[in-house]
Design an enzyme around this catalytic site. Structure first.
Site, mmCIF file in Angstrom:
data_model
loop_
_atom_site.group_PDB
_atom_site.id
_atom_site.type_symbol
_atom_site.label_atom_id
_atom_site.label_comp_id
_atom_site.label_asym_id
_atom_site.label_seq_id
_atom_site.Cartn_x
_atom_site.Cartn_y
_atom_site.Cartn_z
ATOM 1 N N LYS A 283 0.843 -1.191 0.000
ATOM 2 C CA LYS A 283 0.000 0.000 0.000
ATOM 3 C C LYS A 283 0.882 1.247 0.000
ATOM 4 C CE LYS A 283 -4.563 1.105 1.806
ATOM 5 N NZ LYS A 283 -5.586 0.807 2.812
ATOM 6 N N GLU A 369 -19.940 -4.553 9.433
ATOM 7 C CA GLU A 369 -20.879 -3.704 10.162
ATOM 8 C C GLU A 369 -21.950 -4.513 10.885
ATOM 9 O OE1 GLU A 369 -18.994 -1.309 6.932
ATOM 10 O OE2 GLU A 369 -19.977 -3.282 7.022
ATOM 11 N N ARG A 397 -25.809 -1.435 5.721
ATOM 12 C CA ARG A 397 -25.450 -2.845 5.549
ATOM 13 C C ARG A 397 -25.944 -3.716 6.698
ATOM 14 N NH1 ARG A 397 -20.889 -3.486 2.243
ATOM 15 N NH2 ARG A 397 -19.952 -4.955 3.690
#
Length: 664
Positions: A283, A369, A397
């Site tokens: 990353k 979530e 969600r």
């Protein structure tokens, strides 16, 4: 500025005309373009810098003008956008009428879905591959899944249903050890073990044997195995995890070696069954500040670069998120029952600073979530006071968990929905446009929205002390201190179902839910200069409503216009609650006008630009009040202002969504 090689790439087919050295040079040109565009406009930087070589290799091997490529999550698709005819427009990334920060089929036929939430790619890819299987199409299907997204429950449901397929589907697990923060959970630890483990000798032999039998390549692939950095390893751990799903698993391999990526992708392209390839990427690759601090450069504001030093515009952090952090810190220090949870968003929700002071009481469950809400329900059942901090768009969600495990059980879980309303450059996938609508219908739920910093602090105190299931929503915006601006107003503590008069007025009144009260107060000051006296009420609660104030406003004998104002969809929102109250109590609702979000998607723009689009500004409110007092009809009203306004019994117009031009 677009590099010389990149200028030649009009379609991905042009990549196949380049030498390997040129592909490597192209990778650096793409990184330069991404850094320049994100530095100017903001956006997702670190993840995309790590995706350059992998995306180039994918477009060299597959023809996604006919094959299918699905991203999970969509914010890692910048390189894909650049290679599919959008390089010239990329300098307008996340701007109005510019390139979206996520895959968008309205921009390009190379994009399959508008993707902004995690966990969706595997199941969508199964659907695409199953459709191809049913229609006997030869198109290839590829899903690129981040290591944090693969732990999402929907990803595993998709993997489980891959057994429906008797044809090709390639799942690439892009593993960079990071979601936004460090990837959480047991599966993340498993990936770490895979990256550092040595394959057992018998598994090495099995891998070599399998590679010899790959279609079209066989010995050529086998002969390159020893030269591939990191090896093509089928580890014992990998087999144990995926063999029950009957999915062959390969890797990890180096995701920055274009030549070897092309070789392995070519070998796996023609498998007649679903396959997982574990690719390890870095990353922030090629940009030292992003490598050092990938969290900051996950989704960053604009910045300037001087060598390896990055500077951001100076700003005083008066955001609702910052107020939430300070207020929650004080509450947690005073009440040991409070536990804070988030789903891979500790920085964005403001919980990251609290981990130092309360390391055992701040929990990040990763991109899960639904699990966050259910864990919170379990904590509440033990007598604790859990606070779940998640963006409004992501709270969508876990609607079922909010109903089943919180509302149905009547448990004291506090859902703090950051980024409620319009969010600016992230656009349609990230607007928190329906949380009032979705949670207001649930029994036992209490819904709150503070208008400023002080009210957010008071809302948190009330929620923790109430012992009720609560929702608190607040925007991605500055938390103005309205109390300092309104003469003779002193903000009282929150009481269940009690609104607060911020400014008295005799000509019209605005019932504002949340920070819309600030815009209403500014409009009132403007109107006062013209002799019009506008009252402003901070509604505070969408459920339960302040019935005393509503009875007074709607009583016979009153004739002043009443305007409800909210940063939520008009359908089912706060204004709808007021209309329902009027109908239930047989009160005259003809004086009520609702201002809110229209029944259409709002594309990327500045947050201010989006608010102007939908009429949630002081300037538009001034026009609305004048026209209502002049008794203009609704048709001319909307024609003059261009904003969505709804009177009882009417539905706002549903204009077709205005997207950016399609780009091949």
């Amino acid at each position: 500025m677009i590099g010389k090689l990149l200028q030649k790439i009009k379609t991905p087919a042009d990549l196949r005309q380049l030498t390997m050295d040129q592909l490597c040079e192209l990778a650096e040109e793409i990184r330069h373009l991404i850094k320049a565009s994100v530095g100017r406009n903001g956006g997702h930087l670190a993840s995309n810098l790590g995706m350059v070589e992998l995306t180039i290799a994918l477009h060299c091997v597959f023809d996604f003008s006919s094959d299918r490529l699905v991203w999970d999550v969509g914010h890692q698709s910048y390189v894909h956008k650049i290679l599919t005819g959008r390089a010239e427009q990329f300098e307008h990334l996340r701007q109005k009428n510019g390139v979206s920060g996520f895959p968008n089929p309205e921009e390009s036929s190379y994009d399959q879905f508008y993707v902004g939430h995690a966990g969706t790619a595997v199941a969508c890819a199964v659907g695409l591959a199953l459709g191809a299987q049913m229609t006997k199409s030869e198109e290839k299907v590829v899903a690129v899944v981040g290591d944090a997204s693969i732990v999402n429950g929907l990803s595993f449901e998709g993997l489980n249903n891959s057994t429906l397929l008797k044809r090709q589907m390639l799942i690439i697990l892009n593993d960079n050890s990071m979601a936004i923060d460090k990837t959480q959970g047991a599966f993340a630890k498993y990936l770490t073990r895979v990256r550092v483990s040595r394959p057992y000798e018998d598994l090495q032999r099995r891998t070599e044997l399998l590679m010899r039998h790959l279609p079209y390549f066989g010995d050529a692939i086998h002969d390159t195995i020893d030269r591939i950095k990191g090896g093509i390893k089928t580890t014992l751990l990998g087999r144990q995890k995926f063999q029950q799903l009957s999915i062959p698993f390969y890797g990890p391999i180096d995701g920055h070696n274009i030549a070897n990526m092309i070789k392995i992708l070519t070998a796996l392209r023609d498998f007649d069954r679903p396959v997982i390839l574990h690719v390890y990427t870095e990353k922030g690759r090629g940009f030292v500040p992003a490598i050092r601090d990938p969290r900051t450069f996950h989704s960053t504001q604009p910045f300037t670069v001087d060598g390896e030093t990055v500077s951001f515009p100076e700003r005083v952090d008066r955001s609702f998120t910052a107020v939430f952090t300070r207020s929650l810190s004080k509450l947690m220090a005073a009440d040991k029952r409070i536990v804070a949870l988030t789903a891979a968003m500790p920085d964005g929700t403001g919980l990251a600073p609290l981990r130092k002071s309360f390391p055992d009481r701040v929990i990040d469950v990763g991109i899960a979530e639904s699990a966050a809400v259910d864990i919170a329900a379990g904590l509440a059942r033990t007598g604790l006071r859990p606070i779940v901090a998640i963006y409004s768009t992501f709270m969508q969600r876990c609607f079922d968990q909010i109903f089943q495990e919180v509302a149905l059980q009547n448990l004291p879980v506090v859902l703090c929905m950051d980024r409620a309303g319009l969010v600016g450059g992230d656009g349609a996938t990230h607007h928190g446009f329906c949380d009032i609508t979705t949670t207001r219908c649930l029994p036992n739920m209490t819904l709150m929205a503070p208008m400023d910093a002080n009210e957010l602090t008071e809302a948190l105190k009330f929620a923790v002390q109430s012992g009720l299931p609560c929702v608190i929503r607040y925007p991605r915006d500055r938390a103005e201190e309205v109390e300092k601006m309104a003469a003779d107003y002193h903000s009282p503590p929150f009481e269940l179902g009690k609104a607060a008069w911020v400014r008295n007025g005799r000509d019209a009144v605005v019932l504002a839910y949340g920070n819309a009260a600030y815009e209403a107060l500014m409009a009132a000051e403007t109107l006062a200069k013209e002799g019009i006296d506008l009252g402003v009420i901070s509604a505070r609660f969408a459920k339960p409503l302040d019935e005393k104030i509503l009875h007074k406003l709607l009583a016979d004998g009153h004739n002043m216009p009443i305007i409800t104002m909210e940063e939520n969809a008009l359908m089912g929102g706060f204004g709808s609650a007021v209309l329902e109250f009027a109908q239930q109590h047989r009160l005259d609702a003809r004086r009520i006008t609702r201002i809110g979000l229209p029944d259409r998607l709002i594309d990327q723009d500045t947050r201010q630009g989006q608010l102007e689009q939908v009429g949630l500004t002081r300037q538009n409110l001034v026009k609305q009040v004048k026209q209502l007092l002049n008794k203009d009809n609704d048709e001319s009203n909307e024609k003059k202002t261009g904003c969505p306004v709804s009177k009882p019994g009417q539905t706002p117009d549903r204009p077709g969504r205005t997207g950016t031009a399609r780009m091949a």
